[in-house]
Design a protein around this motif. Structure first.
Motif, mmCIF file in Angstrom:
data_model
loop_
_atom_site.group_PDB
_atom_site.id
_atom_site.type_symbol
_atom_site.label_atom_id
_atom_site.label_comp_id
_atom_site.label_asym_id
_atom_site.label_seq_id
_atom_site.Cartn_x
_atom_site.Cartn_y
_atom_site.Cartn_z
ATOM 1 N N VAL A 135 1.935 -44.000 -58.832
ATOM 2 C CA VAL A 135 2.367 -42.942 -58.075
ATOM 3 C C VAL A 135 2.749 -41.913 -59.149
ATOM 4 O O VAL A 135 2.512 -40.402 -58.947
ATOM 5 C CB VAL A 135 3.945 -42.959 -57.458
ATOM 6 N N GLU A 136 3.054 -42.462 -60.565
ATOM 7 C CA GLU A 136 3.297 -41.032 -61.722
ATOM 8 C C GLU A 136 2.552 -41.007 -61.950
ATOM 9 O O GLU A 136 2.917 -39.404 -62.525
ATOM 10 C CB GLU A 136 4.530 -42.194 -62.895
ATOM 11 N N ALA A 137 1.665 -41.979 -62.167
ATOM 12 C CA ALA A 137 0.339 -41.099 -62.973
ATOM 13 C C ALA A 137 -1.063 -40.375 -62.087
ATOM 14 O O ALA A 137 -1.516 -39.318 -62.522
ATOM 15 C CB ALA A 137 -0.415 -42.162 -63.669
ATOM 16 N N SER A 138 -0.979 -40.399 -60.603
ATOM 17 C CA SER A 138 -1.772 -39.832 -60.282
ATOM 18 C C SER A 138 -1.609 -38.569 -59.160
ATOM 19 O O SER A 138 -2.108 -37.445 -58.415
ATOM 20 C CB SER A 138 -2.440 -41.071 -59.140
ATOM 21 N N GLY A 139 0.341 -38.017 -58.938
ATOM 22 C CA GLY A 139 0.652 -37.223 -58.355
ATOM 23 C C GLY A 139 0.545 -37.103 -56.821
ATOM 24 O O GLY A 139 0.400 -36.664 -55.926
ATOM 25 N N VAL A 140 0.238 -38.615 -56.046
ATOM 26 C CA VAL A 140 0.490 -39.369 -54.708
ATOM 27 C C VAL A 140 1.240 -38.655 -53.729
ATOM 28 O O VAL A 140 2.838 -38.420 -54.481
ATOM 29 C CB VAL A 140 -0.561 -40.179 -53.886
ATOM 30 N N ASN A 141 1.452 -38.282 -51.914
ATOM 31 C CA ASN A 141 2.982 -38.406 -51.772
ATOM 32 C C ASN A 141 2.201 -39.230 -50.937
ATOM 33 O O ASN A 141 3.318 -38.734 -49.424
ATOM 34 C CB ASN A 141 3.301 -37.250 -50.878
ATOM 35 N N TYR A 142 2.076 -40.006 -50.843
ATOM 36 C CA TYR A 142 1.384 -41.100 -49.665
ATOM 37 C C TYR A 142 0.801 -42.282 -49.943
ATOM 38 O O TYR A 142 -0.027 -42.631 -50.642
ATOM 39 C CB TYR A 142 0.738 -40.561 -48.424
ATOM 40 N N LEU A 143 1.493 -42.790 -49.140
ATOM 41 C CA LEU A 143 1.342 -44.791 -49.639
ATOM 42 C C LEU A 143 0.606 -45.544 -48.629
ATOM 43 O O LEU A 143 1.550 -46.103 -47.494
ATOM 44 C CB LEU A 143 1.848 -45.508 -50.275
ATOM 45 N N GLU A 144 -0.693 -45.978 -48.319
ATOM 46 C CA GLU A 144 -1.063 -46.963 -47.527
ATOM 47 C C GLU A 144 -1.371 -48.122 -47.806
ATOM 48 O O GLU A 144 -2.396 -48.437 -48.371
ATOM 49 C CB GLU A 144 -2.535 -45.969 -46.167
ATOM 50 N N LEU A 145 -0.404 -48.968 -47.427
ATOM 51 C CA LEU A 145 -0.346 -50.446 -47.762
ATOM 52 C C LEU A 145 -1.179 -51.141 -46.433
ATOM 53 O O LEU A 145 -1.449 -51.492 -45.404
ATOM 54 C CB LEU A 145 1.107 -50.790 -47.880
ATOM 55 N N LYS A 146 -2.247 -52.265 -46.749
ATOM 56 C CA LYS A 146 -3.337 -53.448 -46.395
ATOM 57 C C LYS A 146 -1.848 -54.674 -46.195
ATOM 58 O O LYS A 146 -2.128 -55.161 -47.399
ATOM 59 C CB LYS A 146 -4.557 -53.191 -46.688
#
Length: 356
Positions: free
Chosen positions: A303-314
């Motif tokens: 998250v820190e590296a990518s700047g995503v604001n969403y995590l879609e977990l399988k």
């Protein structure tokens, strides 16, 4: 925007019957909503045990009666597989059933073998997808499908039902392509990809640059309020020790890989062999497997590296049971989410991205 968590589900059959699997998924979805997950996405596959729920819209309709807060939808509806007018009617009806909680995932499909079962030529899939997307979104927006077809036929008919969301439900897209990410961002479309050994960092840079450039455009395909979701998707397994987690993931992923490759192998096509294998998934960082602490630390790092604001977990796939998946979901909520959200906020400020 605060980091959100969602679920990705492909309904691959492990043990037991289809009815048992679907009942378990309904129970699982209710529980992850209670735990605070914001989205539940189901995929679409045909002619393969990769999915024993080949009509994702049916499952979304069932979930609409059992949930209250989660946004529900597809990732994705394979648009070339649908009669466009009927799809527009279904999407509008689902948005009514969910009281405006529908996510409308769109895509051309990734398997020419599956498309072939449905009578769709692989070399026409993307063009057919684009034409269908135009016809359906215009119909949902205006209440009438007026379309002069190229690959589709001509239409001029009113929809009997309108969506709750205006002009239509939020659009979502999944891909690993930076070019597609730029298209999605320019149109305000929520986008989900994979970590891919850190390649997501470059994809994210291009995604947010395109969104910033086009956020005020009047002709965006998905004119949602505020920035879209940009997320990472992948399997997550949590256990009491690293060895146990590796063992659980190895068994579950081996079965899942068999389901993924079933139709390809049935046609003596082995070009994807190894692509979804356990070693490769872990080497690329596309799967996060370990103890609660190690999973938290890896997710925070991504998250820190990518700047995503969403995590879609399988977290329910292969031979993983409902109770084990619920336990992982609880770990995500209680042990991982606070640190991950703090990391997302830190990354957004460092990269100059939208923050909560």
């Amino acid at each position: 925007m605060a980091l959100e968590f969602g679920i990705f589900d492909s309904f691959d059959l492990a043990h037991g019957g289809v009815g048992e699997l679907l009942d378990g998924r309904l129970r699982f979805a209710q529980e992850v909503e209670r735990l605070g997950f914001a989205h539940y996405h189901v995929t679409e596959h045909h002619g393969t045990p990769l999915s024993v729920c080949p009509s994702p819209n049916l499952f979304v309709a069932a979930l609409s009666r059992l949930t209250d807060t989660m946004r529900l939808g597809t990732l994705v509806n394979v648009l070339p597989a649908y009669e466009p007018f009927r799809l527009a009617e279904e999407i509008a009806t689902l948005d009514q059933l969910t009281h405006g909680r529908l996510n409308f995932g769109v895509g051309p499909g990734i398997s020419p073998l599956e498309l072939g079962i449905l009578g769709v030529r692989g070399d026409q899939a993307r063009e057919l997808y684009q034409e269908t997307l135009t016809a359906v979104t215009n119909a949902l927006k205006t209440g009438r499908m007026i379309h002069q077809g190229t690959l589709l036929r001509d239409y001029d008919a009113a929809l009997p039902v309108a969506p709750v969301q205006t002009p239509y439900p939020q659009l979502w897209y999944a891909s690993g392509s930076a070019i597609t990410a730029e298209w999605a961002a320019a149109n305000g479309i929520n986008f989900v990809t994979r970590w891919e050994g850190g390649a997501v960092v470059e994809v994210g840079t291009k995604f947010w640059a395109a969104w910033d450039k086009h956020q005020s455009d009047d002709d965006r395909l998905n004119p949602i309020a505020g920035p879209p979701r940009f997320g990472i998707s992948g399997p997550v397994v949590v256990a009491g020790s690293q060895a146990e987690a590796d063992d659980v993931f190895g068994r579950a992923n081996e079965l899942h890989e068999q389901r993924l490759l079933h139709l390809w192998h049935e046609h003596d096509d082995h070009r994807l062999d190894g692509v979804f294998g356990t070693r490769r998934v872990l080497e690329k960082g596309n799967g996060i497997v370990g103890t609660a602490d190690s999973v938290r630390d890896e997710i925070v790092a991504q998250v820190e590296a990518s700047g995503v604001n969403y995590l879609e977990l399988k977290i329910i796939f292969g031979d993983l049971g409902v109770d084990d998946a619920i336990a992982t979901a609880r770990t995500m909520t209680e042990h991982v989410a606070p640190a991950a959200r703090a990391a997302a906020d830190k990354a957004a400020r460092r990269l100059g991205l939208p923050v909560a």
